[in-house]
Design a protein around this motif. Structure first.
Motif, PDB file in Angstrom:
ATOM      1  N   ARG A  64       0.512  -1.597   0.228  1.00 44.25           N
ATOM      2  CA  ARG A  64      -0.050  -0.202  -0.217  1.00 44.25           C
ATOM      3  C   ARG A  64       1.085   1.638   0.045  1.00 44.25           C
ATOM      4  NH1 ARG A  64      -4.437   0.250   4.539  1.00 44.25           N
ATOM      5  NH2 ARG A  64      -4.909   2.421   3.196  1.00 44.25           N
ATOM      6  N   TRP A  68       0.268   4.005  -2.812  1.00 41.74           N
ATOM      7  CA  TRP A  68       0.596   5.618  -1.991  1.00 41.74           C
ATOM      8  C   TRP A  68       1.585   6.399  -2.906  1.00 41.74           C
ATOM      9  CZ3 TRP A  68       3.884   9.766  -0.808  1.00 41.74           C
ATOM     10  CH2 TRP A  68       2.718  10.785   0.247  1.00 41.74           C
ATOM     11  N   GLU A 163      -0.503  11.192   5.237  1.00 38.66           N
ATOM     12  CA  GLU A 163      -1.920  11.606   6.297  1.00 38.66           C
ATOM     13  C   GLU A 163      -2.774  11.971   5.996  1.00 38.66           C
ATOM     14  OE1 GLU A 163      -1.762  10.147  10.387  1.00 38.66           O
ATOM     15  OE2 GLU A 163       0.399  10.362  10.701  1.00 38.66           O
ATOM     16  N   SER A 165      -3.691  12.946   2.741  1.00 38.65           N
ATOM     17  CA  SER A 165      -3.616  11.870   2.025  1.00 38.65           C
ATOM     18  C   SER A 165      -4.946  11.451   2.546  1.00 38.65           C
ATOM     19  CB  SER A 165      -2.851  11.219   0.688  1.00 38.65           C
ATOM     20  OG  SER A 165      -2.629  10.281   1.404  1.00 38.65           O
ATOM     21  N   GLN A 166      -4.942  11.017   3.724  1.00 39.41           N
ATOM     22  CA  GLN A 166      -6.070  10.203   4.378  1.00 39.41           C
ATOM     23  C   GLN A 166      -6.810  10.976   4.893  1.00 39.41           C
ATOM     24  OE1 GLN A 166      -6.308   6.933   3.853  1.00 39.41           O
ATOM     25  NE2 GLN A 166      -4.545   7.868   1.798  1.00 39.41           N
ATOM     26  N   LEU A 288       0.772   4.986   7.123  1.00 41.07           N
ATOM     27  CA  LEU A 288      -0.415   4.362   6.760  1.00 41.07           C
ATOM     28  C   LEU A 288      -1.016   3.004   8.222  1.00 41.07           C
ATOM     29  CD1 LEU A 288      -0.955   3.222   2.603  1.00 41.07           C
ATOM     30  CD2 LEU A 288      -2.465   5.281   4.437  1.00 41.07           C
ATOM     31  N   ARG A 291      -1.444   5.126  11.283  1.00 36.88           N
ATOM     32  CA  ARG A 291      -2.525   5.330  11.460  1.00 36.88           C
ATOM     33  C   ARG A 291      -3.774   4.576  11.806  1.00 36.88           C
ATOM     34  NH1 ARG A 291      -4.847  10.109   9.931  1.00 36.88           N
ATOM     35  NH2 ARG A 291      -6.447  10.774   9.333  1.00 36.88           N
ATOM     36  N   GLU A 292      -3.614   3.537  10.588  1.00 31.89           N
ATOM     37  CA  GLU A 292      -5.292   2.864  10.525  1.00 31.89           C
ATOM     38  C   GLU A 292      -5.044   1.621  12.040  1.00 31.89           C
ATOM     39  OE1 GLU A 292      -5.899   3.209   6.105  1.00 31.89           O
ATOM     40  OE2 GLU A 292      -5.114   1.436   6.386  1.00 31.89           O
TER      41      GLU A 292
END
Length: 297
Positions: A64, A68, A163, A165-166, A288, A291-292
């Motif tokens: 991922r 990105w 971050e 972009s999310q 990612l 964050r997730e």
């Protein structure tokens, strides 16, 4: 869906990573507790995937991150600069080691001087493999730490872009620049010492028949993968105010996820020049994952 900072719904307050936190009867709920501290449990109370599924989920975060970076080529190119500089230094050291490997193998096996030529040569070949393998292990593990130290502004910018972009990056902690540099150097030194300790253990283990050529490399990949994951996630975790001990605690609670991501990164980094090309995607994937999964936000 994660909402940006400027989008706050009715009856919600912004969390540290931009996601609105619903207000309950006792105040805001979510990643920040009643004392305003961030929840670093990483969703400990939520149902988790199986161990093996989480392992492959960790591998998926590297891909991922690659996806990105492919969508943001300017950021990818930005992250190549410090990696190329560090690679040049490391490559010179590894080439010099390879040039003198025979002498080092003889120095490491004085006990074999009186053996028959066949046994002596075999012992020194094993010693040479163990020495170079340990050096490669140290190089791969410390390459990330040194590259992140040299290119901190570059990779910090990439992590922030990921971050954003999310849905939004959490605010930077109010820490003076000298303190940040001191912590980064301290983390790099600690990692180097840990890697050196394991390198000595793996070097000694390389002399064990069969296991030294099978079990030891697998163990080295797992250890180096965990160390790599710790370094790559440090950017996003430090932005959330977590220091080294707290970061390690978060990583331990997600061992299979971290192991999958770290080992996949380690294996890719073994490919010549891949460590340079994959540094920006690895930083993106680690961000990612933080964050997730590592920090529920």
């Amino acid at each position: 869906m994660v909402q940006p900072y400027e989008q706050h719904g009715p009856g919600a307050t912004p969390g540290r990573t931009g996601r609105p936190v619903s207000a309950g009867p006792h105040g805001p709920a979510g990643p920040q507790g009643p004392m305003g501290q961030m929840d670093t449990t990483g969703g400990a109370d939520a149902p988790r995937p199986s161990w093996f599924k989480d392992l492959f989920n960790g591998v998926g975060y590297l891909f991922r991150g690659l996806a990105w970076a492919a969508r943001h080529p300017a950021q990818w190119l930005l992250g190549l600069v410090p990696a190329l500089i560090v690679l040049a230094v490391y490559a010179a050291g590894l080439i010099a080691l390879a040039w003198n490997l025979g002498d080092m193998a003889r120095w490491a096996t004085p006990f074999a001087d009186d053996w028959s030529s066949g046994l002596r040569d075999a012992a020194r070949v094993i010693a040479g493999v163990a020495i170079y393998g340990s050096a490669l292990f140290l190089a791969v593990v410390t390459f990330t730490a040194v590259t992140l130290l040299v290119g901190d502004p570059f990779y910090e910018a990439i992590s922030v872009r990921v971050e954003e972009s999310q849905g939004g990056a959490p605010p930077e902690p109010d820490v003076p620049l000298p303190t940040q540099i001191g912590r980064a150097i301290g983390d790099a030194v600690v990692l180097g010492l840990i890697a050196l300790l394991f390198g000595v253990v793996f070097f000694a283990g390389g002399f064990i028949p069969v296991a030294g050529q099978t079990v030891v490399p697998v163990a080295a990949a797992c250890v180096s993968g965990c160390l790599l994951a710790g370094e790559l996630t440090s950017i996003a975790l430090e932005r959330r105010g977590l220091l080294r001990r707290d970061r390690f605690a978060v990583l331990r609670r997600h061992r299979p996820l971290v192991l999958g991501f770290g080992v996949a990164t380690f294996v890719v980094f073994l490919v010549p020049l891949a460590a340079v090309v994959m540094m920006p995607p690895a930083v993106a994937g680690a961000t990612l994952m933080v964050r997730e999964r590592l920090i529920v936000s």
